[in-house]
Design a protein around this motif. Structure first.
Motif, PDB file in Angstrom:
ATOM      1  N   GLU A  29      -6.677  -1.854   4.925  1.00 35.00           N
ATOM      2  CA  GLU A  29      -6.577  -0.926   6.052  1.00 35.00           C
ATOM      3  C   GLU A  29      -7.113   0.458   5.709  1.00 35.00           C
ATOM      4  O   GLU A  29      -7.868   1.052   6.464  1.00 35.00           O
ATOM      5  N   CYS A  30      -6.663   1.009   4.563  1.00 30.81           N
ATOM      6  CA  CYS A  30      -7.008   2.406   4.275  1.00 30.81           C
ATOM      7  C   CYS A  30      -7.733   2.577   2.941  1.00 30.81           C
ATOM      8  O   CYS A  30      -7.948   3.705   2.518  1.00 30.81           O
ATOM      9  N   CYS A  82      -0.101   3.279   3.679  1.00 33.17           N
ATOM     10  CA  CYS A  82       0.260   2.755   5.004  1.00 33.17           C
ATOM     11  C   CYS A  82       1.430   1.778   4.975  1.00 33.17           C
ATOM     12  O   CYS A  82       1.978   1.435   6.020  1.00 33.17           O
ATOM     13  N   CYS A 117      -6.183  -1.692  -0.520  1.00 33.74           N
ATOM     14  CA  CYS A 117      -5.656  -1.954   0.817  1.00 33.74           C
ATOM     15  C   CYS A 117      -6.810  -2.170   1.795  1.00 33.74           C
ATOM     16  O   CYS A 117      -7.740  -1.365   1.847  1.00 33.74           O
ATOM     17  N   CYS A 152       0.837  -1.195   0.000  1.00 36.12           N
ATOM     18  CA  CYS A 152       0.000   0.000   0.000  1.00 36.12           C
ATOM     19  C   CYS A 152       0.876   1.251   0.000  1.00 36.12           C
ATOM     20  O   CYS A 152       1.758   1.394   0.852  1.00 36.12           O
TER      21      CYS A 152
HETATM   22 ZN   LIG Z   1      -3.001   0.977   3.318  1.00 36.94          ZN
END
Ligand SMILES: [Zn+2]
Length: 162
Positions: A61-62, A48, A59, A45
């Protein structure tokens, strides 16, 4: 009108439902590199830094979209985080037939990856398996560009670096 419960009208039908779907450009590159060069690619990513294996387009996460430039080569070795030994016949999606058993199946992280992966392992005696053991990918000689190109991950003995 009768209050007696009516039997619903039904048609019994068995259907074959073949389908195909686009796996996306990152997965296409992943399978090309697996087939041609025995490389294992993940996606990193750009926001992050989380490394996904196998590569993901977005991603987790984000929610940043990743591109071909975000693909990174990972080591063929990893660390065992969980395992099981299957002792009953099970349909192998690669062949459609029953997979010979027993066989080992494990959860592990490749070196350099932040996500877990599951695949077959060569050990079928669960008393010989421990979380933290090292594993390494074993590839078919003649690869087709699918996940079956990795036959299994073999348990390896490595001297730990100080
Ligand atoms: Zn990310």
């Amino acid at each position: 009108m009768s209050k007696q419960k009516e039997k619903p009208f039904e048609i019994k039908w068995k259907t074959d439902l073949p389908y195909r779907y686009s796996i996306g450009k990152l997965s296409v590159k992943f399978f090309e590199e697996l087939k041609e060069n025995k490389k294992l690619l993940g996606s990193k990513c750009p926001k992050c830094g989380k490394v996904h294996f196998p590569p993901r387009t977005v991603c987790a996460e984000c929610f940043i979209k990743m591109e071909l430039k975000d693909l990174v080569e990972l080591d063929k070795k990893g660390t065992l985080h969980g395992f099981t030994v299957v002792n009953y016949p099970f349909v192998d999606p690669q062949t459609g037939g029953l997979r010979p058993f027993p066989y080992g199946y494990a959860l592990f992280k490749l070196d350099g990856a932040d996500t877990f992966t599951m695949h077959f392992i060569d050990e079928t005696d669960y008393t010989k398996l421990k979380v933290g053991m090292r594993v390494e990918a074993v590839f078919k000689d003649e690869r087709k560009g699918n996940i079956g190109d990795i036959i299994y991950f073999k348990v390896i003995r490595e001297v730990q670096k100080p």
